[in-house]
Scaffold this active site. Structure first.
Site, mmCIF file in Angstrom:
data_model
loop_
_atom_site.group_PDB
_atom_site.id
_atom_site.type_symbol
_atom_site.label_atom_id
_atom_site.label_comp_id
_atom_site.label_asym_id
_atom_site.label_seq_id
_atom_site.Cartn_x
_atom_site.Cartn_y
_atom_site.Cartn_z
ATOM 1 N N ASN A 179 22.536 -52.853 -47.985
ATOM 2 C CA ASN A 179 22.877 -51.602 -48.678
ATOM 3 C C ASN A 179 22.008 -51.541 -49.941
ATOM 4 O O ASN A 179 22.332 -52.165 -50.946
ATOM 5 C CB ASN A 179 24.363 -51.552 -49.039
ATOM 6 N N HIS A 214 16.577 -44.479 -52.191
ATOM 7 C CA HIS A 214 15.960 -43.163 -52.291
ATOM 8 C C HIS A 214 14.567 -43.173 -52.909
ATOM 9 O O HIS A 214 13.880 -42.159 -52.859
ATOM 10 C CB HIS A 214 16.906 -42.227 -53.060
ATOM 11 N N ARG A 239 25.749 -35.495 -49.459
ATOM 12 C CA ARG A 239 25.847 -35.534 -50.934
ATOM 13 C C ARG A 239 24.642 -34.839 -51.579
ATOM 14 O O ARG A 239 24.015 -33.992 -50.955
ATOM 15 C CB ARG A 239 26.000 -37.002 -51.367
ATOM 16 N N TYR A 254 33.678 -43.889 -52.881
ATOM 17 C CA TYR A 254 33.444 -45.233 -52.324
ATOM 18 C C TYR A 254 34.725 -45.988 -51.951
ATOM 19 O O TYR A 254 34.644 -47.085 -51.416
ATOM 20 C CB TYR A 254 32.635 -46.064 -53.331
ATOM 21 N N HIS A 305 25.333 -47.782 -45.560
ATOM 22 C CA HIS A 305 25.867 -47.076 -46.731
ATOM 23 C C HIS A 305 27.353 -46.836 -46.519
ATOM 24 O O HIS A 305 27.781 -46.500 -45.407
ATOM 25 C CB HIS A 305 25.166 -45.729 -46.930
ATOM 26 N N LEU A 306 28.101 -46.971 -47.598
ATOM 27 C CA LEU A 306 29.534 -46.683 -47.543
ATOM 28 C C LEU A 306 29.768 -45.189 -47.340
ATOM 29 O O LEU A 306 30.539 -44.769 -46.487
ATOM 30 C CB LEU A 306 30.194 -47.125 -48.861
ATOM 31 N N SER A 307 29.067 -44.401 -48.156
ATOM 32 C CA SER A 307 29.196 -42.942 -48.073
ATOM 33 C C SER A 307 28.146 -42.408 -47.093
ATOM 34 O O SER A 307 27.288 -43.169 -46.620
ATOM 35 C CB SER A 307 28.987 -42.333 -49.463
ATOM 36 N N ALA A 344 21.109 -47.075 -54.778
ATOM 37 C CA ALA A 344 20.203 -46.007 -55.245
ATOM 38 C C ALA A 344 18.734 -46.315 -54.952
ATOM 39 O O ALA A 344 17.921 -45.394 -54.819
ATOM 40 C CB ALA A 344 20.411 -45.765 -56.737
ATOM 41 N N ARG A 387 34.318 -47.769 -59.392
ATOM 42 C CA ARG A 387 33.221 -46.788 -59.392
ATOM 43 C C ARG A 387 33.494 -45.653 -58.397
ATOM 44 O O ARG A 387 33.584 -45.898 -57.185
ATOM 45 C CB ARG A 387 31.923 -47.506 -59.009
ATOM 46 N N PRO A 428 22.035 -52.085 -56.512
ATOM 47 C CA PRO A 428 22.586 -51.815 -57.837
ATOM 48 C C PRO A 428 23.897 -51.022 -57.839
ATOM 49 O O PRO A 428 24.084 -50.119 -57.030
ATOM 50 C CB PRO A 428 21.479 -51.001 -58.527
ATOM 51 N N ASN A 429 24.747 -51.402 -58.754
ATOM 52 C CA ASN A 429 26.037 -50.755 -59.036
ATOM 53 C C ASN A 429 27.111 -51.022 -57.977
ATOM 54 O O ASN A 429 28.252 -50.603 -58.137
ATOM 55 C CB ASN A 429 25.870 -49.234 -59.246
ATOM 56 N N GLU A 432 20.201 -50.993 -42.242
ATOM 57 C CA GLU A 432 20.532 -50.305 -43.499
ATOM 58 C C GLU A 432 21.947 -49.750 -43.395
ATOM 59 O O GLU A 432 22.274 -49.102 -42.397
ATOM 60 C CB GLU A 432 19.521 -49.169 -43.720
ATOM 61 N N ARG A 462 19.749 -37.722 -52.424
ATOM 62 C CA ARG A 462 20.214 -38.833 -51.552
ATOM 63 C C ARG A 462 19.841 -38.599 -50.083
ATOM 64 O O ARG A 462 20.106 -39.444 -49.237
ATOM 65 C CB ARG A 462 21.733 -38.999 -51.663
ATOM 66 N N ASP A 520 8.647 -51.894 -48.553
ATOM 67 C CA ASP A 520 7.612 -52.817 -48.082
ATOM 68 C C ASP A 520 8.211 -54.193 -47.769
ATOM 69 O O ASP A 520 7.814 -54.843 -46.793
ATOM 70 C CB ASP A 520 6.500 -52.953 -49.133
HETATM 71 C C1 DQA Z 1 25.228 -45.882 -51.361
HETATM 72 C C2 DQA Z 1 24.677 -44.457 -51.419
HETATM 73 C C3 DQA Z 1 23.602 -44.331 -52.490
HETATM 74 O O1 DQA Z 1 23.134 -42.993 -52.550
HETATM 75 C C4 DQA Z 1 24.173 -44.685 -53.842
HETATM 76 O O2 DQA Z 1 23.159 -44.663 -54.826
HETATM 77 C C5 DQA Z 1 24.898 -45.989 -53.855
HETATM 78 C C6 DQA Z 1 25.724 -46.362 -52.705
HETATM 79 C C7 DQA Z 1 26.413 -46.018 -50.380
HETATM 80 O O3 DQA Z 1 26.727 -47.137 -50.017
HETATM 81 O O4 DQA Z 1 27.031 -45.002 -50.022
HETATM 82 O O5 DQA Z 1 24.890 -46.711 -54.848
HETATM 83 O O6 DQA Z 1 24.185 -46.757 -50.901
#
Ligand code: DQA
Length: 148
Positions: A73, A79, A109, A23, A102-104, A76, A18, A10-11, A100, A113, A86
């Site tokens: 990725n 978490h 943070r 990011y 993550h960009l950040s 959110a 964003r 998501p997002n 897995e 997270r 599963d």
């Molecule tokens: C994220 C880190 C997550 O905490 C956050 O909710 C995201 C992006 C990252 O790629 O850094 O949406 O997965």
């Protein structure tokens, strides 16, 4: 033709505008394009994004059934989504690699997270390198594929 799935939660479709300080300014389409450039010609990239948990679960089932390696990725959902955890375990049980990304760096943070419910079902975790997190995961999967 061998395929690699890149699943985004998501997002992430809002990248570019964003929180660019966290990011970066690249859109998700830019990241996809960058990955395509790094691909050998005999491998295809199946790059997807959804804000919907059920859709992501369905895609993970698809990856498990077709034994398609996954770069994931979960955004959110990382978490708190036990359902996605599963589904990742279902992929893992088939012996199919799921990484897995993550960009950040979530550990640098907010405290919510710092927990990933996904990591225990992932082959490995790469975080904090922007779009390079995806490239490092891709490079590992390509290495695995060459070994088979
Ligand atoms: C994220 C880190 C997550 O905490 C956050 O909710 C995201 C992006 C990252 O790629 O850094 O949406 O997965």
């Amino acid at each position: 033709m061998t395929s690699i799935m890149v699943l985004n939660g998501p997002n992430l479709g809002r990248l570019g505008s964003r929180e660019p300080d966290i990011y970066g300014s690249q859109t998700l389409a830019d990241i996809e394009q960058g990955l395509h450039k790094a691909l050998p010609t005999d491998i295809t990239l199946d790059f997807r994004q959804s804000d919907d948990e059920a859709t992501l679960i369905g895609w993970l089932h698809e990856a498990a059934d077709s034994r398609t390696p996954v770069i994931f990725n979960p955004a959110a959902f990382t978490h708190y989504s036990y359902a996605l955890r599963d589904a990742c375990q279902i992929v893992a049980e088939t012996g199919t690699p799921l990484i897995e990304v993550h960009l950040s760096n979530p550990h640098a943070r907010e405290s919510f997270r710092h927990t990933s419910v996904i990591s225990g079902a992932a082959r490995g975790v790469i975080a904090g390198f922007g779009d390079q997190s995806y490239h490092l995961a891709l490079s590992h999967i390509l290495t695995l594929l060459e070994r088979h």
